[in-house]
Design an enzyme around this catalytic site. Structure first.
Site, PDB file in Angstrom:
ATOM      1  N   ARG A 109       0.995  -1.319  -0.010  1.00 14.46           N
ATOM      2  CA  ARG A 109      -0.146  -0.133   0.123  1.00 14.46           C
ATOM      3  C   ARG A 109       0.879   0.972   0.115  1.00 14.46           C
ATOM      4  O   ARG A 109       1.932   1.363   0.777  1.00 14.46           O
ATOM      5  CB  ARG A 109      -0.944   0.020   1.275  1.00 14.46           C
ATOM      6  N   GLU A 135      -3.538   7.140  -4.848  1.00 14.28           N
ATOM      7  CA  GLU A 135      -4.045   6.565  -5.986  1.00 14.28           C
ATOM      8  C   GLU A 135      -5.466   7.377  -6.635  1.00 14.28           C
ATOM      9  O   GLU A 135      -6.126   7.127  -5.760  1.00 14.28           O
ATOM     10  CB  GLU A 135      -4.143   5.124  -5.933  1.00 14.28           C
ATOM     11  N   HIS A 154      -1.055   0.030 -10.009  1.00 17.53           N
ATOM     12  CA  HIS A 154      -1.867  -0.819  -9.032  1.00 17.53           C
ATOM     13  C   HIS A 154      -2.396  -2.170  -9.528  1.00 17.53           C
ATOM     14  O   HIS A 154      -3.386  -2.291  -9.762  1.00 17.53           O
ATOM     15  CB  HIS A 154      -2.658  -0.188  -8.355  1.00 17.53           C
TER      16      HIS A 154
HETATM   17  C1  8YV Z   1      -6.513  -4.913  -5.987  1.00 16.36           C
HETATM   18  C2  8YV Z   1      -5.131  -5.482  -3.772  1.00 16.36           C
HETATM   19  O1  8YV Z   1      -6.168  -4.245  -6.613  1.00 16.36           O
HETATM   20  O2  8YV Z   1      -6.100  -7.306  -2.824  1.00 16.36           O
HETATM   21  C3  8YV Z   1      -5.760  -6.119  -2.998  1.00 16.36           C
HETATM   22  O3  8YV Z   1      -5.471  -5.922  -1.505  1.00 16.36           O
HETATM   23  O4  8YV Z   1      -4.743  -4.355  -3.600  1.00 16.36           O
HETATM   24  C4  8YV Z   1      -5.803  -5.872  -5.287  1.00 16.36           C
HETATM   25  O5  8YV Z   1      -5.762  -7.032  -5.317  1.00 16.36           O
HETATM   26  C5  8YV Z   1      -7.686  -4.444  -5.402  1.00 16.36           C
HETATM   27  O6  8YV Z   1      -8.330  -4.827  -4.155  1.00 16.36           O
HETATM   28  C6  8YV Z   1      -9.013  -4.432  -6.288  1.00 16.36           C
HETATM   29  O7  8YV Z   1      -9.136  -3.097  -6.189  1.00 16.36           O
END
Ligand code: 8YV
Length: 316
Positions: A232, A261, A279
């Site tokens: 993150r 983001e 991302h």
């Molecule tokens: C995805 C993520 O981009 O699983 C996560 O925590 O950051 C990613 O798999 C997101 O959740 C989908 O918007």
């Protein structure tokens, strides 16, 4: 299920999930002003909320939904959801763990190699017609490097396992030592950064890890240091990172996540010693499909009265 339950979707999740939810439930879908109107009219009916982290699911939002029972997050990271506020209301929060571990393992190794071997830069060099004027300059290597992994959860373990094929020593930072792991453990992130050349960040987001990678950690990583962040944006002090990269206090960074983001600081975009990705760690048909199925299984199983499949422990 006798009658169709009402669900709030914070925007679209992905087409297959949206379609499946629409078949079984009454779904209100929206963000921004549309979301506000939906809540004003339908709040007393809404029993579940699905989200992919596009906006915070905080106390203010949870408080507006008096009949909420379930928050289903599309993604393993649930830092956009105030789980303490949900738990206090007896609301269960679910995420999508495990189904994305291998994808994230593959992706992290890809970003590491792309960053240290400057693959995107070499691609741009060729496309710009510069090859004819001379060979692409020699650069850094993974050979002889020591790797530190910040966070040794499910994804950290897969990254470490992938790295075992690369003949490089691996150490890790985590609050607790995992006695089943063969890697050296550090309880102090700065100490780990001081002993390695490459730091891979796979810590969960949230208050406990906010700016865990700060100016001191970057200074400890050193002039040859490479930072890879697939976790993150909040885990890394982005201003300190830009400063360290510009001043040559670290060599390079590979980043799939950012503090705000989809906004990425123009200074980072202008730098040649960074690989910047929007991302995309889990962004494949295969893995997003599995994540979507798991989210659906959580929602369906909840409304069938069986309970959640993958709840966050403090809300279960
Ligand atoms: C995805 C993520 O981009 O699983 C996560 O925590 O950051 C990613 O798999 C997101 O959740 C989908 O918007």
């Amino acid at each position: 299920m006798t009658e169709r339950a009402t669900i709030l979707s914070l925007g679209s999740i992905m087409p297959s999930v949206d379609t499946a939810l629409d078949k079984t439930f009454i779904v209100w879908r929206g963000l921004g002003g549309v979301l506000d109107e939906i809540i004003n009219v339908h709040a007393p009916m809404i029993r579940a909320l699905v989200t992919r982290g596009a906006m915070p699911v905080d106390t203010a939002l949870i408080d507006r939904l008096p009949c909420l029972e379930l928050i289903a997050n599309f993604g393993v990271g649930y830092d956009s959801v105030d789980v303490a506020a949900a738990a206090a209301r007896g609301i269960v929060v679910t995420n999508t763990p495990d189904v994305l571990n291998d994808e994230m393992g593959d992706f992290t190794i890809g970003l590491l190699l792309a960053t240290i071997r400057r693959l995107p830069q070499a691609d741009r060099y060729l496309r710009a017609g510069q090859w004819a004027q001379g060979a692409f300059p020699l650069g850094a290597s993974l050979r002889g490097r020591r790797i530190g992994i910040a966070g040794m959860g499910r994804i950290g373990r897969v990254v470490a396992h992938r790295l075992s094929g690369f003949d490089v020593p691996v150490a890790y930072y985590a609050r607790n030592r995992n006695s089943d792991l063969p890697y050296r453990h550090y309880r102090d992130l700065c100490a780990l950064a001081g002993d390695v050349d490459i730091l891979i960040v796979v810590l969960p987001g949230g208050a406990a890890t906010h700016h865990a990678v700060d100016a001191a950690v970057l200074a400890a990583l050193g002039r040859d240091g490479v930072l890879i962040n697939v976790a993150r944006g909040s885990v890394v002090d982005e201003v300190a990172l830009i400063d360290a990269l510009s001043a040559g206090r670290i060599l390079a960074a590979g980043l799939d996540v950012f503090a705000a983001e989809p906004l990425v600081p123009a200074t980072l975009i202008g730098m040649d010693n960074v690989v910047l990705l929007p991302h995309i760690g889990t962004a494949t048909h295969h893995t997003r499909g599995l994540m979507g199925e798991l989210l659906l299984r959580n929602v369906m199983s909840w409304f069938e009265g069986i309970g959640p499949v993958t709840p966050i422990a403090i809300t279960a």
